[in-house]
Design a protein around this motif. Sequence first.
Motif, mmCIF file in Angstrom:
data_model
loop_
_atom_site.group_PDB
_atom_site.id
_atom_site.type_symbol
_atom_site.label_atom_id
_atom_site.label_comp_id
_atom_site.label_asym_id
_atom_site.label_seq_id
_atom_site.Cartn_x
_atom_site.Cartn_y
_atom_site.Cartn_z
ATOM 1 N N ASP A 247 -3.093 12.621 17.436
ATOM 2 C CA ASP A 247 -3.977 11.687 18.300
ATOM 3 C C ASP A 247 -4.727 10.839 17.201
ATOM 4 N N ILE A 248 -5.061 11.237 15.901
ATOM 5 C CA ILE A 248 -5.925 10.511 15.222
ATOM 6 C C ILE A 248 -5.237 10.583 13.901
ATOM 7 N N VAL A 249 -5.385 9.253 13.331
ATOM 8 C CA VAL A 249 -4.684 9.180 11.920
ATOM 9 C C VAL A 249 -5.693 8.529 11.118
ATOM 10 N N ILE A 250 -6.082 9.215 10.130
ATOM 11 C CA ILE A 250 -6.968 8.577 8.943
ATOM 12 C C ILE A 250 -6.409 8.214 7.449
ATOM 13 N N SER A 251 -6.186 7.527 7.206
ATOM 14 C CA SER A 251 -5.312 7.199 5.854
ATOM 15 C C SER A 251 -6.467 6.447 4.666
ATOM 16 N N SER A 252 -6.002 6.888 3.472
ATOM 17 C CA SER A 252 -6.601 6.563 2.184
ATOM 18 C C SER A 252 -5.827 6.774 1.126
ATOM 19 N N THR A 253 -4.770 6.099 0.751
ATOM 20 C CA THR A 253 -3.704 6.085 -0.477
ATOM 21 C C THR A 253 -3.903 5.057 -1.483
ATOM 22 N N PHE A 279 -6.490 5.046 14.628
ATOM 23 C CA PHE A 279 -6.061 4.770 13.455
ATOM 24 C C PHE A 279 -7.208 4.226 12.470
ATOM 25 N N ILE A 280 -7.634 5.122 11.664
ATOM 26 C CA ILE A 280 -8.776 4.622 10.654
ATOM 27 C C ILE A 280 -8.174 4.602 9.068
ATOM 28 N N ASP A 281 -8.076 3.094 8.647
ATOM 29 C CA ASP A 281 -7.548 2.696 7.633
ATOM 30 C C ASP A 281 -8.363 2.612 6.467
ATOM 31 N N LEU A 282 -8.647 3.439 5.670
ATOM 32 C CA LEU A 282 -9.757 3.234 4.483
ATOM 33 C C LEU A 282 -9.258 2.833 3.101
ATOM 34 N N ALA A 283 -8.097 2.441 3.106
ATOM 35 C CA ALA A 283 -7.172 2.081 2.055
ATOM 36 C C ALA A 283 -7.433 0.665 1.619
ATOM 37 N N THR A 302 -10.791 -0.410 10.219
ATOM 38 C CA THR A 302 -10.446 -0.711 8.487
ATOM 39 C C THR A 302 -11.916 -0.424 7.899
ATOM 40 N N ILE A 303 -11.511 -0.227 6.445
ATOM 41 C CA ILE A 303 -12.663 -0.063 5.800
ATOM 42 C C ILE A 303 -14.015 -0.791 6.069
#
Length: 423
Positions: A247-253, A279-283, A302-303
């Motif tokens: 249900d939740i995607v948190i990404s930081s690559t 979706f939380i995109d910290l990249a 986003t970040i």
Amino acid sequence: MSITILGVNHKTAPLSLREKIAFTNEIVDKALYSLYQHPLVEGCVIVSTCNRTEIYLSYEHDTDFLKLKQSVEIWLGQFHHVDIAQYQNAIYWYEGRQAVEHLMSVASGIDSMIIGEPQILGQVKTAYMQAQKNHCLSLTLEKLFQKIFHVAKTVRSETNIGANTASVAYAACLIARNLFTDTPQLNVMLVGAGETIELISRYLKPHGFNHVIVANRTREKALKLASLIDAEIISLPDIANRLKDVDIVISSTASPLPIIGKGMVERTLLARNNRKMLFIDLAVPRDVEEEINQLNHVHLYTIDDLQKTVESNLQQRSIAAKQAQYIIQEQAEQFIDWLKARQAVNFVKQYRNNAEHIKKELEYKALNAIKQGANIDEVFAEFSHKLTNKLIHAPTQTLLQAATHDCDDCFKVLSKGLGLKEH
């Protein structure tokens, strides 16, 4: 008794210096025992975190403070086997009221790198309990730390110092918690295994999500993170097949190209019967294509979105910190008044003990004279004369010194205290 603080923190010294004089849990007991043996130290507490090392000391009021400072700095250098001279520009000393206000600010999170962070209070409490366990607390430090804990609680309850998100990682977790209420039924995917994702995983853990998946390029790097939160490990190519399960995607690559695209998310939504996803995109560059924002039932942050939240909340915390300062100043004044009163009580006790000693000494001589046949009236007269002279000698000398040194305020206070009136 007086209070002082020796410290080094993130504002005065880089990490390369701070780590050399940090006290780990393994050595803090030894350090407390060693410092407590110092002849000028009456009590001590050591707080050591990644951002600060501070030593809180109590000492007798008439101690040579310069000598105390020099000897404690030498002790610090010898204990850690470092040249303390390299720390001269980084070390700060606070004394008396300034020391009390500083410790209150530290425990309340006002002096932290992130204003209002709550972890420091727990660290201060741990340091207090370690000093207590090692019998290194003076009555003054005992009273001070009890006051500190009361102040920190008051600051938390009467200001918004900790009410708002102050880190990107925590902001990400807060968004997830606000969007989904039933966390035990939710599944989370963490994409990446770096420092940011590890920090997020620590925030996520207490919320009790149903299942967590860690997707990373290399399995070895993901193992440590997965063990912390009891997570499943998958590779990056497996994301497309497993996205429907979360249900939740948190990404930081550190990927130069997006890992999750619009088409992948469209297929996922069909497989999920359009149940909403976050979706939380910290990249930077982005891991998630911006175009997924066009899809219904999808929330993308986003970040930059999170950073704006953090900056806004930090401004609110700064306002709360100013409010907290008023609480701290008032409470510090109360403690200093208690300290002064305690010092006055000690002087009164000493003065009474001196008078009692003089009385007993003269009584002993008078009784011996009577036993040897001396005239009782003469002995009593001599006893009264000597007792009066000895009791008034010190106050008389002090009055004369105050008068001859043009200390009008001192003279007035002494005169009033002795019940004298101006003529």
